[in-house]
Design a protein around this motif. Structure first.
Motif, PDB file in Angstrom:
ATOM      1  N   ALA A  29       3.892 -36.547 -27.294  1.00 16.44           N
ATOM      2  CA  ALA A  29       2.691 -37.125 -28.132  1.00 16.44           C
ATOM      3  C   ALA A  29       2.561 -38.465 -27.433  1.00 16.44           C
ATOM      4  N   ASN A  30       1.017 -38.723 -27.766  1.00 18.54           N
ATOM      5  CA  ASN A  30       0.616 -40.045 -27.105  1.00 18.54           C
ATOM      6  C   ASN A  30       1.209 -40.523 -25.530  1.00 18.54           C
ATOM      7  N   THR A  31       1.426 -39.690 -24.871  1.00 20.40           N
ATOM      8  CA  THR A  31       1.795 -39.814 -23.294  1.00 20.40           C
ATOM      9  C   THR A  31       0.617 -39.714 -22.537  1.00 20.40           C
ATOM     10  N   THR A  32       0.761 -40.234 -21.280  1.00 26.31           N
ATOM     11  CA  THR A  32      -0.283 -39.948 -20.381  1.00 26.31           C
ATOM     12  C   THR A  32       0.630 -39.315 -19.052  1.00 26.31           C
ATOM     13  N   GLY A 125       7.961 -17.887 -45.698  1.00 26.17           N
ATOM     14  CA  GLY A 125       6.497 -17.526 -45.930  1.00 26.17           C
ATOM     15  C   GLY A 125       5.313 -18.611 -45.954  1.00 26.17           C
ATOM     16  N   HIS A 126       5.924 -19.648 -45.909  1.00 22.23           N
ATOM     17  CA  HIS A 126       5.073 -21.123 -45.691  1.00 22.23           C
ATOM     18  C   HIS A 126       4.349 -21.248 -44.749  1.00 22.23           C
ATOM     19  N   PRO A 127       3.068 -21.494 -44.489  1.00 26.26           N
ATOM     20  CA  PRO A 127       2.448 -22.144 -43.145  1.00 26.26           C
ATOM     21  C   PRO A 127       2.906 -23.518 -43.103  1.00 26.26           C
ATOM     22  N   VAL A 128       2.899 -23.558 -41.573  1.00 28.87           N
ATOM     23  CA  VAL A 128       3.466 -24.801 -41.062  1.00 28.87           C
ATOM     24  C   VAL A 128       2.288 -25.249 -40.186  1.00 28.87           C
ATOM     25  N   THR A 129       1.607 -26.573 -40.211  1.00 25.10           N
ATOM     26  CA  THR A 129       0.553 -26.683 -39.194  1.00 25.10           C
ATOM     27  C   THR A 129       0.915 -28.111 -38.432  1.00 25.10           C
ATOM     28  N   GLY A 130       0.529 -28.214 -37.431  1.00 23.74           N
ATOM     29  CA  GLY A 130       0.789 -29.512 -36.918  1.00 23.74           C
ATOM     30  C   GLY A 130       0.029 -29.862 -35.635  1.00 23.74           C
ATOM     31  N   HIS A 131      -0.163 -31.137 -34.994  1.00 23.78           N
ATOM     32  CA  HIS A 131      -0.977 -31.322 -34.194  1.00 23.78           C
ATOM     33  C   HIS A 131      -0.482 -32.704 -33.372  1.00 23.78           C
ATOM     34  N   HIS A 132      -0.899 -32.846 -32.327  1.00 20.60           N
ATOM     35  CA  HIS A 132      -0.530 -34.216 -31.391  1.00 20.60           C
ATOM     36  C   HIS A 132      -1.673 -34.321 -30.346  1.00 20.60           C
ATOM     37  N   HIS A 133      -1.659 -35.439 -29.839  1.00 22.50           N
ATOM     38  CA  HIS A 133      -2.522 -35.601 -28.292  1.00 22.50           C
ATOM     39  C   HIS A 133      -1.853 -36.253 -27.266  1.00 22.50           C
ATOM     40  N   PHE A 134      -2.047 -35.977 -26.357  1.00 24.68           N
ATOM     41  CA  PHE A 134      -1.959 -36.637 -25.026  1.00 24.68           C
ATOM     42  C   PHE A 134      -2.891 -36.740 -24.063  1.00 24.68           C
ATOM     43  N   HIS A 135      -2.661 -37.441 -23.305  1.00 27.91           N
ATOM     44  CA  HIS A 135      -3.682 -38.016 -22.155  1.00 27.91           C
ATOM     45  C   HIS A 135      -3.434 -37.311 -20.688  1.00 27.91           C
ATOM     46  N   VAL A 136      -4.399 -36.918 -19.993  1.00 26.29           N
ATOM     47  CA  VAL A 136      -4.288 -36.638 -18.491  1.00 26.29           C
ATOM     48  C   VAL A 136      -4.712 -37.739 -17.949  1.00 26.29           C
ATOM     49  N   LYS A 137      -4.184 -38.254 -16.663  1.00 19.83           N
ATOM     50  CA  LYS A 137      -4.620 -39.417 -15.869  1.00 19.83           C
ATOM     51  C   LYS A 137      -5.465 -38.874 -14.774  1.00 19.83           C
TER      52      LYS A 137
END
Length: 137
Positions: A29-32, A125-137
């Motif tokens: 997460a949050n890397t370039t 049986g519980h749904p688990v959601t997640g997300h993050h972002h990264f950068h392409v240089k």
């Protein structure tokens, strides 16, 4: 005596299983990074891929921070259908069970931010959601 037996029984029972957790994501997460060939997501236990969703999108953020944009767009991205043409991943069809998922990315990703989103079904049986972002240089 009955109270003691009930208490002993409750203490002897195993606890409810915990939800599946993401243990690592590459790119982090949050890397370039230089344009990667794939995104890898590892979980604390195998997940049923048939009931899971994994996507990578170019992230266009205007007038907001990337973190806010990612948080706002993640639920929309998970619900989107027929979106393979706008995604950065190759929209692979995943089957079976796995504790590690590899999403191949389209070649030559342009520079900029990317959003990774996932939804899995935990063993309990519980749904688990997640997300993050990264950068392409």
């Amino acid at each position: 005596m009955i109270r003691f037996s009930l208490l002993a029984l409750l203490l002897a029972m195993p606890g409810a299983s915990a939800h599946t957790a993401v243990t690592s994501v590459t790119p982090a997460a949050n890397t370039t990074v230089a344009a990667p060939g794939a995104v890898r997501i590892s979980f604390s236990e195998p997940v049923n891929l048939r009931f899971s969703t994994f996507k990578v999108y170019p992230l266009k953020a205007t007038g907001t921070t990337l973190t806010q944009a990612a948080k706002r767009l993640a639920p929309v991205a998970l619900a989107a259908r027929d979106d393979a043409s706008v995604r950065a991943d190759t929209a692979p069809i995943l089957t079976g069970r796995a504790a590690r998922v590899t999403l191949p990315l389209k070649p030559n990703l342009p520079a900029g931010p990317y959003l990774i989103v996932w939804r899995v079904l935990s063993e309990d049986g519980h749904p688990v959601t997640g997300h993050h972002h990264f950068h392409v240089k």
